[in-house]
Design a protein around this motif. Structure first.
Motif, PDB file in Angstrom:
ATOM      1  N   TYR A 196       0.836  -1.194   0.000  1.00 41.20           N
ATOM      2  CA  TYR A 196       0.000   0.000   0.000  1.00 41.20           C
ATOM      3  C   TYR A 196       0.875   1.250   0.000  1.00 41.20           C
ATOM      4  CZ  TYR A 196      -4.185  -2.750   0.972  1.00 41.20           C
ATOM      5  OH  TYR A 196      -5.223  -3.635   0.884  1.00 41.20           O
ATOM      6  N   LEU A 197       0.479   2.223  -0.803  1.00 41.44           N
ATOM      7  CA  LEU A 197       1.102   3.540  -0.792  1.00 41.44           C
ATOM      8  C   LEU A 197       0.251   4.416   0.112  1.00 41.44           C
ATOM      9  CD1 LEU A 197       3.386   5.262  -2.103  1.00 41.44           C
ATOM     10  CD2 LEU A 197       1.682   5.994  -3.788  1.00 41.44           C
ATOM     11  N   LEU A 198       0.851   4.941   1.182  1.00 38.78           N
ATOM     12  CA  LEU A 198       0.130   5.701   2.196  1.00 38.78           C
ATOM     13  C   LEU A 198       0.419   7.189   1.993  1.00 38.78           C
ATOM     14  CD1 LEU A 198       1.124   3.450   5.248  1.00 38.78           C
ATOM     15  CD2 LEU A 198      -0.750   3.107   3.617  1.00 38.78           C
ATOM     16  N   GLU A 199      -0.627   7.962   1.812  1.00 34.39           N
ATOM     17  CA  GLU A 199      -0.432   9.382   1.551  1.00 34.39           C
ATOM     18  C   GLU A 199       0.053  10.111   2.793  1.00 34.39           C
ATOM     19  OE1 GLU A 199      -2.689  13.046  -0.757  1.00 34.39           O
ATOM     20  OE2 GLU A 199      -3.902  11.468   0.177  1.00 34.39           O
ATOM     21  N   GLY A 200       1.074  10.953   2.590  1.00 37.10           N
ATOM     22  CA  GLY A 200       1.549  11.827   3.643  1.00 37.10           C
ATOM     23  C   GLY A 200       1.228  13.251   3.244  1.00 37.10           C
ATOM     24  N   ARG A 201       2.269  14.055   2.956  1.00 38.53           N
ATOM     25  CA  ARG A 201       2.013  15.411   2.451  1.00 38.53           C
ATOM     26  C   ARG A 201       1.351  15.362   1.085  1.00 38.53           C
ATOM     27  NH1 ARG A 201       6.705  19.561   4.572  1.00 38.53           N
ATOM     28  NH2 ARG A 201       6.747  18.774   6.715  1.00 38.53           N
ATOM     29  N   GLY A 202       1.661  14.319   0.328  1.00 38.98           N
ATOM     30  CA  GLY A 202       1.001  14.131  -0.953  1.00 38.98           C
ATOM     31  C   GLY A 202       1.624  14.912  -2.089  1.00 38.98           C
ATOM     32  N   LEU A 203       0.838  15.105  -3.130  1.00 44.40           N
ATOM     33  CA  LEU A 203       1.318  15.746  -4.354  1.00 44.40           C
ATOM     34  C   LEU A 203       1.461  17.263  -4.181  1.00 44.40           C
ATOM     35  CD1 LEU A 203      -0.990  13.856  -6.880  1.00 44.40           C
ATOM     36  CD2 LEU A 203       1.432  13.388  -6.411  1.00 44.40           C
ATOM     37  N   GLY A 204       2.468  17.806  -4.868  1.00 42.52           N
ATOM     38  CA  GLY A 204       2.618  19.252  -4.905  1.00 42.52           C
ATOM     39  C   GLY A 204       2.982  19.879  -3.576  1.00 42.52           C
ATOM     40  N   LYS A 205       3.585  19.098  -2.664  1.00 37.65           N
ATOM     41  CA  LYS A 205       3.962  19.612  -1.357  1.00 37.65           C
ATOM     42  C   LYS A 205       5.455  19.393  -1.114  1.00 37.65           C
ATOM     43  CE  LYS A 205      -0.163  20.887   0.059  1.00 37.65           C
ATOM     44  NZ  LYS A 205      -0.491  22.285   0.408  1.00 37.65           N
ATOM     45  N   ARG A 206       6.113  20.402  -0.569  1.00 39.55           N
ATOM     46  CA  ARG A 206       7.529  20.265  -0.238  1.00 39.55           C
ATOM     47  C   ARG A 206       7.687  19.305   0.925  1.00 39.55           C
ATOM     48  NH1 ARG A 206      10.249  25.775   0.936  1.00 39.55           N
ATOM     49  NH2 ARG A 206       9.589  25.990  -1.237  1.00 39.55           N
ATOM     50  N   THR A 207       8.664  18.408   0.810  1.00 35.26           N
ATOM     51  CA  THR A 207       8.931  17.474   1.893  1.00 35.26           C
ATOM     52  C   THR A 207       9.655  18.174   3.038  1.00 35.26           C
ATOM     53  OG1 THR A 207      10.010  15.395   2.479  1.00 35.26           O
ATOM     54  CG2 THR A 207      11.138  16.777   0.897  1.00 35.26           C
ATOM     55  N   GLY A 208       9.638  17.535   4.201  1.00 32.22           N
ATOM     56  CA  GLY A 208      10.407  18.030   5.335  1.00 32.22           C
ATOM     57  C   GLY A 208      11.402  17.008   5.813  1.00 32.22           C
ATOM     58  N   ALA A 209      11.748  16.040   4.927  1.00 26.52           N
ATOM     59  CA  ALA A 209      12.496  14.863   5.380  1.00 26.52           C
ATOM     60  C   ALA A 209      13.951  14.798   4.942  1.00 26.52           C
ATOM     61  CB  ALA A 209      11.782  13.601   4.883  1.00 26.52           C
ATOM     62  N   ASN A 210      14.368  15.624   3.991  1.00 26.52           N
ATOM     63  CA  ASN A 210      15.673  15.393   3.355  1.00 26.52           C
ATOM     64  C   ASN A 210      16.873  16.038   4.062  1.00 26.52           C
ATOM     65  OD1 ASN A 210      14.491  13.824   1.381  1.00 26.52           O
ATOM     66  ND2 ASN A 210      14.169  15.542  -0.006  1.00 26.52           N
ATOM     67  N   GLY A 211      16.631  16.858   5.086  1.00 26.94           N
ATOM     68  CA  GLY A 211      17.758  17.344   5.872  1.00 26.94           C
ATOM     69  C   GLY A 211      17.871  18.839   6.016  1.00 26.94           C
TER      70      GLY A 211
END
Length: 280
Positions: A78-93
């Motif tokens: 299953y692919l679980l939606e987080g921030r989803g499409l068109g949103k900047r991530t907060g995970a890369n550092g």
């Protein structure tokens, strides 16, 4: 693609900042202990994803606006939606790294559940392709690319380095890592009980009577673990029998057959070994 949306998770629209495009996607793992129970209970996957979001929102140091990742992938595909499409991530550092790539996390960790299933890899691939349709470039990187971290762990990073290919065969995560094709696993599945075209595994929990090829694989691995434990117990039993024979040779002057049988019987009865493995 098996997508679990924010609405299905009971979450409102993401408050993360918008970002229409990136150079690609970065892959992550949890970097902590992840229970292997996730392999057999999808409900635990959803609970863990919700717990990750709650912990991120409670992190006053990072001050996350939402769960850090755009999507997560669970062992059941299953692919679980987080921030989803068109949103900047907060995970890369940091901000520049976050602006460069979206982020997908596999629900595996540094211990416990460390090996991604093929279903999880396929779900991550689904997420990559979905993001590419909505602004992501072609780059596929690991979190460690550009940031000092062990993330996404050795198994996931090895897959990333191969270009994150969609799995075409089922691989048992054994010491020898012997691959099984879907056809091979189908033959195995054909040996378990079937009813109305639905695979049912003997001894399976009544709450989960329906099994995909992936879950049949997990069941087989569980039974192999039980078999290995039983083999170890049988080895111990054999040692006890050998000791019993040696004792007879030392203590019985005339090796009376009846005495040998009696002594061996006592030795056998002292060992309780049960092979709790259904012949599938």
């Amino acid at each position: 693609m098996k997508l679990v949306t924010r609405a299905q998770l009971g979450w409102p629209a993401s408050a993360a900042p918008s970002q229409a495009s990136t150079r690609g996607v970065k892959i992550h793992y949890e970097g902590t202990i992840v229970s292997t129970k996730l392999l057999t209970d999808h409900g635990l996957c959803l609970a863990r994803w919700k717990a990750i979001r709650a912990s991120h929102l409670a992190n006053k140091t990072e001050n996350y606006s939402d769960v850090a990742y755009n999507y997560a992938a669970c062992p059941h595909g299953y692919l679980l939606e987080g921030r989803g499409l068109g949103k900047r991530t907060g995970a890369n550092g940091n901000q520049s790294l976050n602006q460069a790539h979206y982020a997908i996390v596999g629900l595996v960790g540094s211990s416990g559940l460390t090996q991604p299933t093929n279903a999880m890899l396929s779900a991550i691939r689904d997420g990559i392709e979905l993001l590419r349709k909505h602004g992501a470039g072609n780059e596929i990187k690991g979190h460690r690319d550009g940031f000092a971290t062990a993330c996404p762990g050795t198994p996931l990073y090895a897959w990333v380095q191969k270009g994150a290919p969609r799995p075409t065969a089922t691989t048992l995560p054994t010491e020898d890592n012997v691959p099984l094709t879907d056809a091979d696993l189908t033959k195995i599945a054909d040996r378990v009980l079937k009813h109305d075209g639905v695979i049912k595994v003997p001894g399976a929990a009544s709450s989960n009577p329906t099994w995909t090829l992936s879950s049949v694989q997990t069941e087989i691995l569980t039974r192999l673990d039980k078999a290995n434990a039983s083999i170890a117990a049988l080895s111990t039993a054999n040692s006890k029998l050998v000791d019993a024979v040696a004792k007879l040779a030392a203590d019985v002057g005339d090796l009376d057959p009846a005495a040998i049988v009696a002594e061996l019987t006592r030795a056998i009865e002292s060992v309780e070994v049960r092979l709790d493995v259904t012949d599938a």
